[in-house]
Design a protein around this motif. Sequence first.
Motif, short mmCIF file in Angstrom:
data_model
loop_
_atom_site.label_atom_id
_atom_site.label_comp_id
_atom_site.label_asym_id
_atom_site.label_seq_id
_atom_site.Cartn_x
_atom_site.Cartn_y
_atom_site.Cartn_z
N PRO A 239 -26.11 34.89 -12.27
CA PRO A 239 -24.83 35.62 -12.29
C PRO A 239 -23.83 35.09 -13.30
O PRO A 239 -22.77 35.71 -13.48
CB PRO A 239 -24.31 35.36 -10.88
N HIS A 240 -24.13 33.96 -13.98
CA HIS A 240 -23.11 33.28 -14.78
C HIS A 240 -22.48 34.16 -15.85
O HIS A 240 -21.26 34.29 -15.94
CB HIS A 240 -23.71 32.02 -15.41
N LEU A 243 -20.72 37.34 -14.42
CA LEU A 243 -19.41 37.05 -13.81
C LEU A 243 -18.33 36.86 -14.87
O LEU A 243 -17.19 37.31 -14.71
CB LEU A 243 -19.50 35.79 -12.93
N ARG A 244 -18.72 36.21 -15.96
CA ARG A 244 -17.77 36.03 -17.08
C ARG A 244 -17.39 37.39 -17.66
O ARG A 244 -16.24 37.67 -17.99
CB ARG A 244 -18.37 35.13 -18.15
N LEU A 246 -17.42 40.15 -16.10
CA LEU A 246 -16.56 40.81 -15.11
C LEU A 246 -15.12 40.30 -15.22
O LEU A 246 -14.17 41.07 -15.15
CB LEU A 246 -17.13 40.53 -13.71
#
Lengths: 358, 429
Positions: A239-240, A243-244, A246
């Motif tokens: 997800p790294h 998420l950034r 996002l």
Amino acid sequence: MTKKPVTKALFKWIDDRFQIQDLVEFLRHKQVPRHGKSLWYYFGGISLFFFLIQVVSGILLLLYYKPGEDSAYEAVQFITAEVEFGWLVRSVHTWAANLMILSAFIHMFSVLFTRAFVKPRELTWITGTLLLFVGLGFGFSGYLLPWNELAFFATKVGTDIVGAIPFIGDSALQLLRGGEDVTGATLSRFFAIHVAVMPAIFTLLLSVHLIMVQRQGMSEPENWKKLPEGDKRYMPFFPHFLLRDLLIWIVALNVLALLAILWPSELGLKADPFLPAPAGIMPEWYFIFMFQTLKLIPAHVLFMEGELLGIFGFGLGAIVWMLLPLWIGHKVRSSTVSLLGILVIIYIVGMTIWGFLV
Amino acid sequence: MRSRLKDTMDRMRTLTTAPLTVAISLVLICALTATAQSSSDQEQCYLCHLELVTDDSAPAAHFVEDIHFRKNLGCVACHGGDPESDDEETAMSEEAGFTGVPDRQDIPQVCGRCHSSLKYMRAFNPSMRTDQVDEYYTSIHGRKLLDGDASVATCADCHTVHKIRPVTEPMSSTYPTNVPRTCGRCHSDSNRMAPYGIPTDQYESYSSSVHGVALLEKHDLYAPTCNDCHGNHGASPPGIEMLANVCGMCHASESEIFQKGRKGESFQNLEYPGCIACHTHHDIRPPTEQMISFEAGGLCAKCHDADEIVPVQEGRQIRAMLDSLVIIRERGAERIEQAERLGMEVSEAHFLQRDVTQRLFDSRAHMHSFSAEALQPHADAGIAEANRVLEMGDKAIKAYKYRRSGFAVSTLLLTILAIALYLKIRSID
């Protein structure tokens, strides 16, 4: 990652039919390089985010917009004044269009400066530049839709340029305008192009572009590639990186809301073809560098008409730019590519400022 | 023609002390002879008389500007004589039909020789009227002229003598914006008007009136000038019975409502002047609601006593209705302007505000019924629309504030979400 029984059953049901396990594995193991220039990776995603906003706000506007000489302006007026949050949707649509073009430009130049366009990503670059051209077409066709004074005369000037193309100019002009002049027929055509033709082309190009990006992964800067394997840092796409992405989209949404609320789109006066063009007719900001260049070219240059020379120049420039990976490969030095990019940026920014000032 | 002109020019060059007017005339001659083909009958009279030009009043000084010169009608058309001869004795002899300067008494007839002939005038302007002379003799000027008073205005006094221009030309003495001054040349001259015992302040009064300001300062050609009320060739002061009709030519609604209203008939029976009783005539000011009052500055007290209960109550009701409409309309205008300054879309309100203005005009027109009952439906309709504009303005301002607070809340939520995401990223990194 343990799945709950229901989720697990649903996943299995889908996987039995579409074999998505491979895709999940791919995403689970996809790695994104981590380095000082990682920030530039996000501009493609920002452009995509603004495009999605365009789609949603465009569909909402479509619920009330009525193309036509006698209805377009009135419909936009109704959307702005009467429809609940209509002003916000229209303002968001206008601002998101501008921000999409801006972030696409930034994305394109970041790809150029990081040399991410060379082999094996030639086709990604080509589809990307085509996406930008279609995006500009979106802007041009959408500008006329409110059928206000400024849009009407800017479209008149813009389409006049098409008429200057040798051999096919007249026919192209007729086809684009639906007649000799900019009329309700032009508005209908621009509407059809804006809401049907261009979205179809854009979606197709975008799909190809995204598939290529996912397939080939993020490009790695030259310096980073030369690092010993142990010194290279990565982060998982999921997800790294997501998420950034996002987080940046939320910041972009905030900026968009700020612009849309504090500087909502104006409507101006309704277009009147019988009135003289008002002073200060200007295209959208991203066309100004071309507009200003055409204004500066003398009426005749050698055996050619100045305007024609300008059109040829921009046409040729666009093709050369689109096919850049075919001319510039790994052997061309980074500094040469950077110099080219800087010169093009200076030209675009300089001409745009000049165009705004005069 | 050219050689004659050249001779004239050569002779003119010898006049070393020629005044400025000669130089200007020369320029005009050169310009006009180059473009206009002069007929033969204006050649010699004009060329000789040109040498006599010493000041602005000389006949040839401005004749090139005259419509007759431009239509190739030379001096002979009015003065007779032989235009071919360059010998003064021959050209201006009785045998050649020379009549000289017409007597003032005869001027209408001299002009009428051509201007009363439909057949003749049709060759120049098929739509031109040919009853001016007949009409003139019905005017106060014409009647006095027939009575032997040669000092009254004749054709040449208004149209000039040798500088006659069509009424459509802005430099014409009869162009609408020039008419007040043309009439004022005589009517503002106290010596000239003394024998007739009429005032001489009309020009002054008119030029500061609502009509005068519109015409002379704003150049609004729809504004009435002297001849629109008094007639031109048939100029007469309008009688009391004609006044409502004269004003009604432009102010049709007001005139009709007044005549049908309670005051129309009584004014007629009492032989009171209609419109001018309140509005005066030359010095007409922009009407205001303040005129409907028994207090200072009001006009009702001119005819009514303040203790007359019915007129006072009626007047107050009329005034209150109009005042309400004016005040709410102004408030609405301020409100939508304020909303517009805040960047709100209020074009619909602007559109409705135009209707309110129209309702105000309508109500002001119906005020001329002098009946509160007759005015009420019109004023109420205006007030209802004005209230809608006010509501639209209020709604737009409220929406603006709502947007601001909405933005603040959404920004706060998005910022919290962004911080939460950032913390999550930090925790998984």
